[in-house]
Design a protein around this motif. Structure first.
Motif, PDB file in Angstrom:
ATOM      1  N   ARG A   1      31.641  44.006  45.271  1.00  0.00           N
ATOM      2  CA  ARG A   1      32.792  44.157  46.001  1.00  0.00           C
ATOM      3  C   ARG A   1      33.433  45.409  46.249  1.00  0.00           C
ATOM      4  O   ARG A   1      32.949  46.508  45.487  1.00  0.00           O
ATOM      5  N   THR A   2      34.032  45.676  47.270  1.00  0.00           N
ATOM      6  CA  THR A   2      34.708  47.017  47.281  1.00  0.00           C
ATOM      7  C   THR A   2      35.755  47.056  46.159  1.00  0.00           C
ATOM      8  O   THR A   2      36.426  46.214  45.697  1.00  0.00           O
ATOM      9  N   ARG A   3      35.845  48.556  46.048  1.00  0.00           N
ATOM     10  CA  ARG A   3      37.052  48.855  44.912  1.00  0.00           C
ATOM     11  C   ARG A   3      38.408  48.409  45.572  1.00  0.00           C
ATOM     12  O   ARG A   3      39.140  47.788  44.635  1.00  0.00           O
ATOM     13  N   ASP A   4      38.729  48.462  46.933  1.00  0.00           N
ATOM     14  CA  ASP A   4      40.050  48.005  47.346  1.00  0.00           C
ATOM     15  C   ASP A   4      40.216  46.628  47.065  1.00  0.00           C
ATOM     16  O   ASP A   4      41.320  46.143  47.066  1.00  0.00           O
ATOM     17  N   GLN A   5      39.228  45.522  47.153  1.00  0.00           N
ATOM     18  CA  GLN A   5      39.430  44.393  47.006  1.00  0.00           C
ATOM     19  C   GLN A   5      39.612  44.085  45.572  1.00  0.00           C
ATOM     20  O   GLN A   5      40.410  42.881  45.352  1.00  0.00           O
ATOM     21  N   VAL A   6      38.824  44.657  44.810  1.00  0.00           N
ATOM     22  CA  VAL A   6      38.995  44.474  43.259  1.00  0.00           C
ATOM     23  C   VAL A   6      40.592  44.768  42.908  1.00  0.00           C
ATOM     24  O   VAL A   6      41.231  44.133  42.269  1.00  0.00           O
ATOM     25  N   LEU A   7      41.004  46.015  43.384  1.00  0.00           N
ATOM     26  CA  LEU A   7      42.255  46.361  43.113  1.00  0.00           C
ATOM     27  C   LEU A   7      43.221  45.485  43.740  1.00  0.00           C
ATOM     28  O   LEU A   7      44.380  45.154  43.098  1.00  0.00           O
ATOM     29  N   GLU A   8      43.303  44.918  44.769  1.00  0.00           N
ATOM     30  CA  GLU A   8      44.292  44.182  45.317  1.00  0.00           C
ATOM     31  C   GLU A   8      44.184  42.979  44.623  1.00  0.00           C
ATOM     32  O   GLU A   8      45.214  42.408  44.476  1.00  0.00           O
ATOM     33  N   GLU A   9      42.978  42.353  44.170  1.00  0.00           N
ATOM     34  CA  GLU A   9      43.229  41.101  43.371  1.00  0.00           C
ATOM     35  C   GLU A   9      43.853  41.392  42.022  1.00  0.00           C
ATOM     36  O   GLU A   9      44.481  40.686  41.567  1.00  0.00           O
TER      37      GLU A   9
END
Length: 772
Positions: free
Chosen positions: A472-480
């Motif tokens: 997954r992208t880092r931005d997806q993980v941080l958003e979660e």
């Protein structure tokens, strides 16, 4: 914590300090002066009186010839004096002599006066000096009474004046018939004697004699030609191994002064070092706080009591003096190659004793050793020069194909951060073993500063198989995580997956911390501008990226390892005020760009300054021979392997912008404070013999009874394996890369070490009957 002690070797140096101190505004006006020796006392009494405005003579508060001073009257006089608005300095004499004569409540009154004086504060620009002759015991009792102040380091230090000169005080209820000593009758005259300097031989005649317990903190010392011989006779059962050449004349003189008739040497050493009995660990832990003569005594005691085994025992036995002992602790490894256990003991001793300043001359001698394993065995990692030698030794060992089993334990002592770096933890949940192998090879290539052929091969394979897109992208993980309430993010510029081992090991030094990791991919191209997630520069650590660009090998690696550890410690400090924090990065770095060659692009192309990506015109057509190495994303051409585009404007040692695993993959590390309650009732190794198939794969099964955590890792000396939980409390570890033989390791849970285990790795062909 004890009261601080500030020592002076002469009255002149003390008076100088007193005058400087008097100029400073201080909360506490009272200065306790601990005086050793009659000579120092007499000089001090003479020198102090011109320095003060008033002398409070305790003898003047005695109601009769043979009565104790009235403490109430003395405190009242002092209170009235301090109420005056003008600056004032007061000398109180001789409080130690009142304290020294124990007589029930009278002694308690004297001690209470001392306690009240020390706790006195905020009385304006004033000083009260209280000299105490040979009153170390009184100061010790004082520490117990004023612990609320000195535990926080609020009280001024006790001043101590060293000196010599014996005093003998005899107490009689009547005038002795045959005694040539000076005879003093009554408590008042006794105090007056010490207010004017005292005497070497004193006989006190007082009606209080039968109630007195004896003289405290006094000693009898005959100044003879040979203090060593006097001490040997004075101490019971003098050890014959304590020869005269083991100490100087002044050393033996000091020890003779402090000795008590009839006590053993061990008793004497224990008393002077404030220990119950000989304890090498306890002695070395207190070493840096000891006075020089106490260190000499500690070394002498060790010569007598320490077993001749282990590193400490060997060094103590070989040493000829305390300075030689400290030198040998550092230097003896050059002559006698230490075992890993001795290397660990050496480092622990140097840390406990405050001897981390390793001489440059020693490191130069280490550099001259031909065997890299011997060099590594000599090092402790206390300085960057020390770490450089360790790193270069490991490089040589790798290049000579030396087995890691030979040098791994030495590296754990010499440079633990480098060991953590090489011991790559499980990096991802995706079922591609190539990534684990890739970063295992990459860290070793960084140490050698040369890419392994297999590393370049894997980079091409990972690019062809498009493995990185499975993350997954880092931005997806941080958003979660933000949706889960995580708002505190520590950004680290250039923190790629290669640093995960150092990060995790440092974080796990704190037991109330849980660490979870997700491998994510950065935005392409992996430039800082395309991945910036922080609002202000205070929210990002820049040094890994900066040192990677600007600092050559091996110093870049050394500095980056230190920075990663600092990042982890910074995250742990955040947990003092918040529940959790996330560590992540904009991108990683690669050391091996242009290893596979350079690519020249034709046409109107703008190459990024590091040469890892380029902006191409709309409709740009990628040549077939470049399709395996490049990714065209809109108008951006990105390198997937270790090439460079010609035409870059910048030069750097480590670069980014491309899409090799070390550039593209970044960790998202969630660090949380937890309540450690994961007790393990029992541990059972269900497969004590692990059979490995022809692909070098084996399965270890361990039952953890009562464990409620969500993660377990198996840690051997070189490898970390992630466990998979199955029903019934059984954890399965899929092992790879182990040779045949006996292995020891420990199981690491969510909040610390769970248990140590052992198992055998059995290599060979394993046939499967396919159920026939």
């Amino acid at each position: 914590m004890s009261l601080q002690l500030k020592s002076f070797c002469s009255t002149d140096s003390f008076i100088k300090e007193l005058r400087e101190d008097a100029k400073r505004a201080e909360r506490f006006p009272v200065r306790i002066i601990l005086v050793e020796g009659l000579g120092s006392w007499q000089k001090l009494v003479k020198r102090l009186q011109p320095e003060v405005d008033t002398v409070l003579r305790l003898s003047s508060f005695c109601g009769g010839e043979d009565t104790y001073p009235c403490g109430t009257s003395a405190r009242h006089w002092l209170t009235e004096r301090l109420r005056e608005h003008s600056p004032s300095t007061i000398l109180i004499l001789p409080l130690a002599e009142w304290l020294r004569l124990e007589a029930g409540h009278e002694e308690q009154e004297a001690f209470e006066l001392l306690v009240n004086l020390v706790q006195m504060e905020k009385v304006g620009d004033k000083r009260i000096y209280v000299p105490l002759l040979e009153a170390a015991e009184a100061v010790r009792r004082l520490e117990e009474r004023v612990v609320r102040y000195h535990a926080q380091g609020e009280l001024p230090p006790v001043w101590k004046i060293a000196g010599q000169g014996s005093v003998t005080v005899k107490v009689f209820p009547f005038v002795p018939k045959y005694d040539t000593s000076r005879v003093i009758q009554g408590i008042r005259a006794y105090l007056e004697c010490w207010e004017t300097g005292g005497a070497e031989q004193v006989v006190l005649v007082t009606k209080w004699a039968e109630w007195l317990k004896g003289c405290k903190a006094t000693f009898t010392l005959e100044v003879l030609k040979n203090a060593y011989e006097v001490l040997a006779k004075r101490v019971a059962s003098w050890p014959v191994d304590l020869r005269e050449e083991l100490g100087s004349k002044d050393d033996w003189f000091w020890l003779a002064q402090e000795s008590r008739k009839g006590e053993s040497f061990s008793h004497l050493a224990a008393r002077l070092l404030n220990m119950k009995e000989y304890d090498s660990l306890g002695l070395m832990e207190r070493w840096k706080g000891l006075e020089p003569r106490q260190r000499w005594l500690g070394w002498l005691w060790s010569k007598l009591e320490q077993a001749q085994t282990g590193y400490l025992g060997k060094v103590v036995t070989a040493s000829t003096g305390v300075n030689d002992f400290e030198r040998r602790l550092i230097w003896s490894v050059l002559e006698a190659w230490p075992t890993p256990k001795e290397a660990r003991e050496k480092k622990s001793l140097l840390v406990n004793m405050g001897l981390e300043e390793i001489p440059r001359a020693f490191l130069e001698k280490v550099r001259e050793l031909r065997d890299p394993l011997h060099r590594l065995a000599c090092l402790t990692g206390f300085s960057e020069d020390d770490k450089e030698l360790a790193l270069l030794a490991v490089k040589e060992l790798m290049e000579s194909d030396a087995s890691g089993d030979e040098w791994w334990e030495y590296l754990e002592v010499a440079y633990p951060e480098l060991l953590w770096y090489l011991r790559v933890p499980p990096v991802t949940e995706v079922p591609e073993a190539q990534l684990q192998e890739y970063f295992w090879l990459y860290t070793r290539s960084r140490v050698r500063d040369e890419p392994d052929a297999r590393l370049l091969e894997l980079a091409q394979q990972i690019a062809t198989d498009q493995i990185l897109w499975k993350c997954r992208t880092r931005d997806q993980v941080l958003e979660e995580l933000k949706c889960q309430g995580v708002m505190n993010i520590l950004w680290v510029d250039g923190l790629g997956m290669e640093w995960l081992g150092v990060l995790l090991e440092t974080l796990r030094t704190r037991e109330d911390v849980s660490v979870t990791i997700e491998v994510a991919r950065a935005n392409l191209p992996t430039t800082t501008e395309n991945n910036r997630g922080w609002d202000t520069e205070k929210a990002v650590v820049r040094t890994i990226d900066r040192d990677g660009h600007e600092v050559p090998y091996p110093w870049a690696l050394i500095k980056q390892l230190s920075t990663v550890r600092e990042v982890a410690n910074r995250a742990l400090s955040f947990l003092d005020t918040m529940e959790q924090v996330v560590i992540t990065a904009d991108h990683g770095l690669t050391r091996f760009a242009k290893t596979s060659g350079g690519i020249r692009l034709a046409g109107n192309v703008q190459v990024h300054k590091w040469g890892r990506c380029a902006t191409v015109p709309s409709g740009f057509s990628l040549k077939p021979e470049l399709q395996a190495d490049c990714l065209l994303q809109g108008c951006t051409l990105i390198l997937l392997t270790h090439e460079k585009f010609y035409g870059q404007s910048g030069t750097a040692y480590q670069v980014h912008g491309g899409a090799t695993p070390e550039e593209w993959l970044v960790p998202v590390v969630r660090v949380r404070r937890i309540d450690r309650g994961y007790g393990v009732q029992a541990v059972r190794v269900l497969t004590p013999q692990v059979l490995f198939n022809v692909r070098g794969e084996g399965e270890l099964r361990v039952e953890l009874v009562g464990y409620k955590g969500k993660a377990v890792e198996l840690r051997t000396s070189q490898y970390i394996f992630e466990g998979k939980q199955t029903p019934g409390g059984v954890w399965v570890f899929y092992l790879r890369g182990l040779k045949g033989g006996r292995y020891q390791g420990f199981l690491q849970g969510d909040a610390g070490e769970l248990a140590e285990i052992e198992f055998d790795a059995v290599r060979g062909l394993v046939e499967e009957d396919l159920g026939l």
